[in-house]
Design a protein around this motif. Structure first.
Motif, PDB file in Angstrom:
ATOM      1  N   ARG A  14       0.885  -2.467 -15.061  1.00 57.86           N
ATOM      2  CA  ARG A  14       1.766  -3.229 -14.172  1.00 57.86           C
ATOM      3  C   ARG A  14       3.232  -2.922 -14.447  1.00 57.86           C
ATOM      4  O   ARG A  14       4.036  -2.775 -13.515  1.00 57.86           O
ATOM      5  N   CYS A  71       4.074   0.436 -12.996  1.00 60.06           N
ATOM      6  CA  CYS A  71       4.189   0.427 -11.529  1.00 60.06           C
ATOM      7  C   CYS A  71       5.545  -0.096 -11.058  1.00 60.06           C
ATOM      8  O   CYS A  71       5.992   0.229  -9.961  1.00 60.06           O
ATOM      9  N   THR A 129       8.660   6.107 -12.136  1.00 58.38           N
ATOM     10  CA  THR A 129       7.228   6.369 -12.309  1.00 58.38           C
ATOM     11  C   THR A 129       6.688   7.172 -11.125  1.00 58.38           C
ATOM     12  O   THR A 129       7.027   6.888  -9.972  1.00 58.38           O
ATOM     13  N   ILE A 138       0.819   6.829 -13.186  1.00 55.85           N
ATOM     14  CA  ILE A 138      -0.065   5.700 -12.892  1.00 55.85           C
ATOM     15  C   ILE A 138      -1.528   6.110 -13.080  1.00 55.85           C
ATOM     16  O   ILE A 138      -2.342   5.367 -13.632  1.00 55.85           O
ATOM     17  N   ILE A 177      -4.199   5.808  -5.301  1.00 57.99           N
ATOM     18  CA  ILE A 177      -2.834   5.296  -5.444  1.00 57.99           C
ATOM     19  C   ILE A 177      -2.025   5.571  -4.181  1.00 57.99           C
ATOM     20  O   ILE A 177      -1.260   4.716  -3.713  1.00 57.99           O
ATOM     21  N   MET A 209       1.702   1.784  -5.079  1.00 59.28           N
ATOM     22  CA  MET A 209       1.862   1.307  -6.455  1.00 59.28           C
ATOM     23  C   MET A 209       1.900  -0.218  -6.529  1.00 59.28           C
ATOM     24  O   MET A 209       1.376  -0.818  -7.470  1.00 59.28           O
ATOM     25  N   TYR A 210       2.518  -0.838  -5.525  1.00 58.13           N
ATOM     26  CA  TYR A 210       2.627  -2.299  -5.552  1.00 58.13           C
ATOM     27  C   TYR A 210       1.248  -2.945  -5.535  1.00 58.13           C
ATOM     28  O   TYR A 210       0.941  -3.825  -6.346  1.00 58.13           O
ATOM     29  N   SER A 234      -0.656  -2.538  -8.706  1.00 59.25           N
ATOM     30  CA  SER A 234      -0.171  -3.488  -9.708  1.00 59.25           C
ATOM     31  C   SER A 234      -0.775  -4.876  -9.515  1.00 59.25           C
ATOM     32  O   SER A 234      -1.208  -5.524 -10.478  1.00 59.25           O
TER      33      SER A 234
END
Length: 290
Positions: A34, A37, A42, A47, A84, A89-90, A93
């Motif tokens: 998390r 992310c 990043t 990730i 991903i 990414m959100y 997470s």
């Protein structure tokens, strides 16, 4: 046992948690994911490397990315990098936090009553999220200009997070009450219901998560506040706790957070808001007997 005593005991246990690996510690690999992310520099492959350290989570989001919810006729994702890209990414997470909380419901070597209540707690949060997701889908179809795109991962994460105060009670009884028959299922369940929201800010602080999640659950949204995910959770809760129906055996659930957090005036404010937003109509719920 007074609930204030129970909360004080759990708070003390949480303070010792990091050192002893005790009550409700979240998997560090998922917490690191998390944090990764949320960092600006990043990339997808950073990730991906973090995810493969948790094979069970990797399998979880691969299945999720290929579900009807996200695939919509697209080519199946064959690797985590593609997952991903599809989810973003959100959402990765948010699902990492949900998965971590799910792991907290899978205690080993616990009594049958605790196992039953843990499963029930997970089902409560999952069911609320499903109902909220249905309402969101219907609301989007109305063409209402107030409807903004909401990440479905938020609905699930917030719903699961909402019930973690109860989870703290259940895991505490498992830690403290092994072999003690006076910790019966009914008492544990009642303690969990009454202490849920009181423990939530303590847990959020322990997990270093933003307290804004607690404020979303515990305060009535203002008239000028934009539509957000919690409005759909409130709407699902209204339907659950105050159904306008002649059906038999449909009782308000004792686990509904509206019953724990808000008085009648505040519940009416929430009801007015979700009707004005067009999520629900007046004929879908009934507050007359509240």
């Amino acid at each position: 046992m007074r609930y204030s005593t129970l909360i004080a005991r759990i708070s003390a246990q949480l303070a010792r948690d990091d050192a002893q690996g005790g009550l409700l510690s979240l998997p560090e690999n998922l917490l690191s994911l998390r944090r990764l992310c949320s960092q600006q520099n990043t990339d997808i492959y950073d990730i991906e490397l973090a995810i493969v350290k948790e094979p069970a989570f990797a399998a979880y989001i691969l299945k999720l990315a290929n579900s009807a919810l996200y695939s919509a006729g697209k080519e199946p994702c064959q690797n985590i990098a593609n997952v991903i890209r599809r989810l973003g990414m959100y959402q990765v997470s948010q699902y990492a936090l949900t998965f971590a909380l799910q792991k907290c419901h899978e205690l080993e070597n616990v009594s049958d009553s605790i196992v039953s209540l843990l499963r029930q707690n997970w089902q409560l949060s999952w069911s609320l999220a499903q109902e909220a997701t249905k309402l969101y889908s219907l609301h989007r179809l109305t063409g209402n200009p107030a409807v903004k795109k909401i990440d479905l991962s938020d609905l699930l994460m917030l719903s699961v997070l909402l019930h973690t105060g109860r989870l703290a009670i259940l895991t505490d009884f498992n830690t403290q009450g092994q072999g003690e028959s006076f910790y019966d299922e009914r008492f544990i369940s009642e303690a969990a219901n009454k202490s849920n929201m009181k423990l939530l800010p303590i847990l959020l602080n322990h997990w270093k998560l933003p307290l804004q999640h607690y404020h979303l659950f515990s305060s009535v949204p203002g008239n000028n506040q934009v539509l957000n995910a919690v409005d759909y959770l409130f709407s699902a809760a209204l339907l659950n706790a105050y159904p306008k129906t002649e059906q038999v055996n449909l009782e308000p659930t004792e686990y509904n957070f509206l019953l724990d957090c808000f008085n009648l005036e505040e519940v009416n404010e929430i009801a007015t808001r979700v009707v004005e937003l067009g999520i629900l109509s007046d004929d879908q719920f009934d507050l007359s007997d509240y």
